[in-house]
Design an enzyme around this catalytic site. Sequence first.
Site, mmCIF file in Angstrom:
data_model
loop_
_atom_site.group_PDB
_atom_site.id
_atom_site.type_symbol
_atom_site.label_atom_id
_atom_site.label_comp_id
_atom_site.label_asym_id
_atom_site.label_seq_id
_atom_site.Cartn_x
_atom_site.Cartn_y
_atom_site.Cartn_z
ATOM 1 N N ARG A 15 1.198 -1.042 0.582
ATOM 2 C CA ARG A 15 -0.183 -0.317 -0.255
ATOM 3 C C ARG A 15 1.306 1.855 0.322
ATOM 4 O O ARG A 15 0.371 2.333 -0.509
ATOM 5 C CB ARG A 15 -1.044 -0.180 1.061
ATOM 6 N N LYS A 70 -16.396 -13.466 7.367
ATOM 7 C CA LYS A 70 -17.910 -12.639 7.882
ATOM 8 C C LYS A 70 -18.472 -12.331 6.387
ATOM 9 O O LYS A 70 -18.043 -11.730 5.562
ATOM 10 C CB LYS A 70 -17.124 -11.007 8.549
ATOM 11 N N GLY A 73 -7.047 -7.210 0.854
ATOM 12 C CA GLY A 73 -6.098 -7.554 2.002
ATOM 13 C C GLY A 73 -5.892 -8.607 2.556
ATOM 14 O O GLY A 73 -4.966 -9.435 2.122
ATOM 15 N N GLY A 104 -12.727 -4.275 1.941
ATOM 16 C CA GLY A 104 -13.950 -3.441 1.967
ATOM 17 C C GLY A 104 -14.457 -1.958 0.773
ATOM 18 O O GLY A 104 -15.313 -2.434 0.415
HETATM 19 C C1 3PG Z 1 -8.425 -1.134 5.122
HETATM 20 O O1 3PG Z 1 -7.493 -1.430 5.246
HETATM 21 O O2 3PG Z 1 -9.728 -2.516 4.640
HETATM 22 C C2 3PG Z 1 -8.502 -0.574 5.104
HETATM 23 O O3 3PG Z 1 -7.511 0.760 5.202
HETATM 24 C C3 3PG Z 1 -10.123 0.572 5.464
HETATM 25 O O4 3PG Z 1 -10.093 0.341 6.799
HETATM 26 P P1 3PG Z 1 -10.941 0.274 8.186
HETATM 27 O O5 3PG Z 1 -11.909 -1.464 7.840
HETATM 28 O O6 3PG Z 1 -10.335 -0.152 9.688
HETATM 29 O O7 3PG Z 1 -11.662 1.470 7.786
HETATM 30 MG MG MG Z 2 -11.504 -3.604 5.626
#
Ligand code: 3PG
Ligand code: MG
Length: 383
Positions: free
Chosen positions: A48, A185, A334, A357
């Site tokens: 990132r 999840k 991720g 997300g």
């Molecule tokens: C992630 O890693 O999904 C983003 O950086 C967002 O982080 P968060 O889900 O803690 O808002």
């Molecule tokens: Mg996340």
Amino acid sequence: MTAPSRSTIPTLEDLEAQVGDLAGKRVLVRTDFNVPLDESGAIADDFRIRAALPTINWLTERGATVVTASHLGRPKGAPDPKYSMDPVRQRLGELAPGVELLENLRFDPGETADDPAFVARLVDGIDAYVNDAFGASHRAHASIVGPPRFVPSAMGRLLQKEVDVLLGLRDKPRRPFVAVLGGAKISDKLGVVEALLGVVDSIVIGGAMCFTFFAAQGKPIGDSLFEPDMVDTCGRLLAQAREQGKVIHLPDDITGVDASGTYATFGDRLPDGAKGFDIGPGSAAAFSDVIMDARMVFWNGPMGMFEDDRFASGTHTVAQAMADTKAFTVVGGGDSAAALAQFRLDDEVDHVSTGGGASLELLENGDLPGLQALRGDFRDEDA
Ligand code: 3PG
Ligand code: MG
């Protein structure tokens, strides 16, 4: 939400045209430097950070003073040494000397609350704002939606690329278009399953989320992880898929441990006390065939607990199929990106998204709060 148009979001070139010579200007760049840290607190993967370099370099080449800002982890609105930006600042210093990095945005409760006073502090002394934090652009947080209200703003190169690729999947699908979803999840992903049913030809489901679907089909799942509140919704989605002529592929074999904790392979009905941790070899081969026959594939979420070698093979087989297929392949976020990297296949897919997300929400809604803010049409009630 109305269909957004990426073309209405200002680019770096638009920003330069608006602000004029960027030399000596202070530009706040919201990045997603929420990197994985290992047990010692060192950066486990700097993907990132490297992904933000095209934007940072574009700005520094024009003489701008770049101030980056990010969150790291989920500190609770107060300083927490565990989530200090120091390791990130050090790595950034190696990759982009002279670029500033503010302290973890989430050390201040104003960040997640989108507090106007916090936004005012962020833009104080700033001439322009660039959002390059694709992975955080689904959050209506101060640093994402605030600055465009006050200073000339644009999307960075990473955000632009991510939006192009992901909206391209949504708007110009090549068929068969297959979504592969996994992870634990399910509550995070049901909305996207529903939205994707309208776009894709089939959905492949692995990871612990398959057990909630099994439960909806009335199959015994032993002691496997599932979300009881979501069983009805899964049942409804299975029915909806049938009505729409779409296929939801679920595993028909599972590996895990039996009631005595011994490694075992099961069919799709798990005995009492058994826990499933990966899709079985038959399912992995079947999923791999679906991916090989596709022309477009989006993958989010591992097929099993791949951090444990005994339960890595489902995810590895799917990752290998992503690498081998001729389809246009996109991996969102991720854990699946980490899995690809673990199997050294990250260079073998067409696009690895920096957002988990965020990529799901963009596919689901076709828009994100961060994009709305850059277009000047973010309203709090949208969040
Ligand atoms: C992630 O890693 O999904 C983003 O950086 C967002 O982080 P968060 O889900 O803690 O808002
Ligand atoms: Mg996340």
